[in-house]
Design an enzyme around this catalytic site. Structure first.
Site, PDB file in Angstrom:
ATOM      1  N   SER A 113       0.850  -1.185   0.000  1.00  0.00           N
ATOM      2  CA  SER A 113       0.000   0.000   0.000  1.00  0.00           C
ATOM      3  C   SER A 113       0.889   1.238   0.000  1.00  0.00           C
ATOM      4  CB  SER A 113      -0.909   0.019   1.234  1.00  0.00           C
ATOM      5  OG  SER A 113      -1.633   1.237   1.314  1.00  0.00           O
ATOM      6  N   TYR A 156       0.324   0.250  10.344  1.00  0.00           N
ATOM      7  CA  TYR A 156      -0.063  -0.199   9.005  1.00  0.00           C
ATOM      8  C   TYR A 156       0.939   0.274   7.955  1.00  0.00           C
ATOM      9  CZ  TYR A 156      -2.977  -0.979   4.877  1.00  0.00           C
ATOM     10  OH  TYR A 156      -3.462  -1.387   3.662  1.00  0.00           O
TER      11      TYR A 156
END
Length: 341
Positions: free
Chosen positions: A249, A259
């Site tokens: 990502s 994350y």
């Protein structure tokens, strides 16, 4: 008007230009087949339930049934095929057993017959990718922790005519993940494509992030990819090569320390692995999808901004994530990401 009985074509008919009267008895009925064989031709008598002279069967016209005529034509074709070779036996394809039905048609599609493994396939991008691969003829095996959802996806793919198998596994547990990979290769006779997609997120400002939450995100996202590749590579090498795709990502957002760090680490793993195995036939890549409209995104309050004006944000931070695509003011749909995979 004679009673018709099935009989095998005698080897004696292979002799050219010879008249043969063949007699047999079946349950009290005398059966006679009289044939004259010429290269490419045959004239034959009839089978009756009483003896008849050869002259009778060849001198006077006889009205034959459709079934008798079909038998005569078959015998003629067989005799013509071997009638020019004196004393030759019937060829093997005539003397052998009946041919078997044609095998079922092979699967069709872009990935027909390919063995595909997917982690995190019970929802979102993983689920859509499993469905897309199966629709293109691939044999798909996927894992996930939510058994009920996994069974549902498996049933949906099979109902649509695809081949799929759900195997429960947690990518944080090495033994479960290795069993999933090995069992997939065993079922499908090898492995061609692996999509390492499993991932989670936990959000909090950095100083408020609990260490156990940070570790859980990295165990799933980062170490899960490391272990997946570790267990997939031996099967791909045995196959002579293959493809590994990992979901990363480009997200950088408030509260996303764990994350963001885990996804950046995946890019490093992919780059190093591509150098390790690129010359051995294994292509390793990462995809960095934009914000995608999935249940995962819905749980994290997709696209809520602190304020908007004229279609643009009036403040730098976003109250929720992932960001909306500014060009359309909504989350992107999964088909684009699935096509990239």
């Amino acid at each position: 008007g004679g009673r018709q009985l099935d009989c095998a074509l005698p080897t004696a008919l292979a002799l050219p230009r010879v008249n043969r009267a063949l007699h047999a008895t079946d349950r009290g009925f005398d059966v006679k087949l009289v044939a004259t064989s010429l290269p490419g031709k045959v004239s034959t008598g009839i089978m009756t339930d009483s003896p008849v002279a050869e002259e009778e069967t060849t001198s006077r016209p006889v009205r034959r049934s459709r079934r008798a005529l079909l038998g005569i034509a078959t015998a003629g074709a067989a005799v013509g095929a071997v009638g020019t070779v004196t004393g030759a036996a019937l060829p093997a394809y005539l003397a052998g057993p009946a041919t078997q039905p044609a095998p079922a048609a092979a699967p069709s599609g872009r990935f027909a017959g390919k063995a595909v493994l997917i982690t995190g396939g019970t929802s979102g991008i993983g689920r859509a990718t499993a469905q897309a691969f199966a629709a293109e003829g691939a044999r798909v095996s996927f894992c996930g922790r939510r058994v009920e959802l996994g069974r549902q996806v498996e049933a949906e793919i099979r109902a649509a005519g695809g081949e799929a198998a759900y195997l429960p596994a947690d990518v944080r547990i090495p033994e479960q993940l290795q069993h999933f990979v090995d069992e997939t290769a065993r079922r499908f006779g090898g492995l061609d494509i692996a999509f390492n997609n499993a991932g989670i997120t936990k959000s909090a400002p950095l100083h408020e992030m609990r260490p156990e939450d940070f570790d859980d995100v990295h165990l799933t996202n980062e170490r899960g990819v490391f272990l997946s590749i570790k267990y997939e590579v031996p099967h791909l090498l045995a196959r002579g090569g293959g493809v590994i795709i990992c979901t990363s990502s480009g997200s950088t957002r408030p509260g996303g320390t764990a994350y963001t760090a885990s996804k950046r680490a995946i890019e490093g793993i992919v780059q190093a692995a591509s150098l390790d195995y690129g010359t051995r036939g294994i292509r390793v890549n990462a995809i960095l999808p934009g914000t995608t409209d999935t249940a995962f995104v819905s749980r994290t309050r997709c696209g809520r901004r602190s304020g908007t004006r004229g279609g643009r944000s009036t403040s730098a931070p976003w109250s929720g994530w992932p960001h909306r695509r500014r060009s359309r003011g909504r989350c992107s749909r999964w088909p684009a990401t699935t096509s990239a995979t």
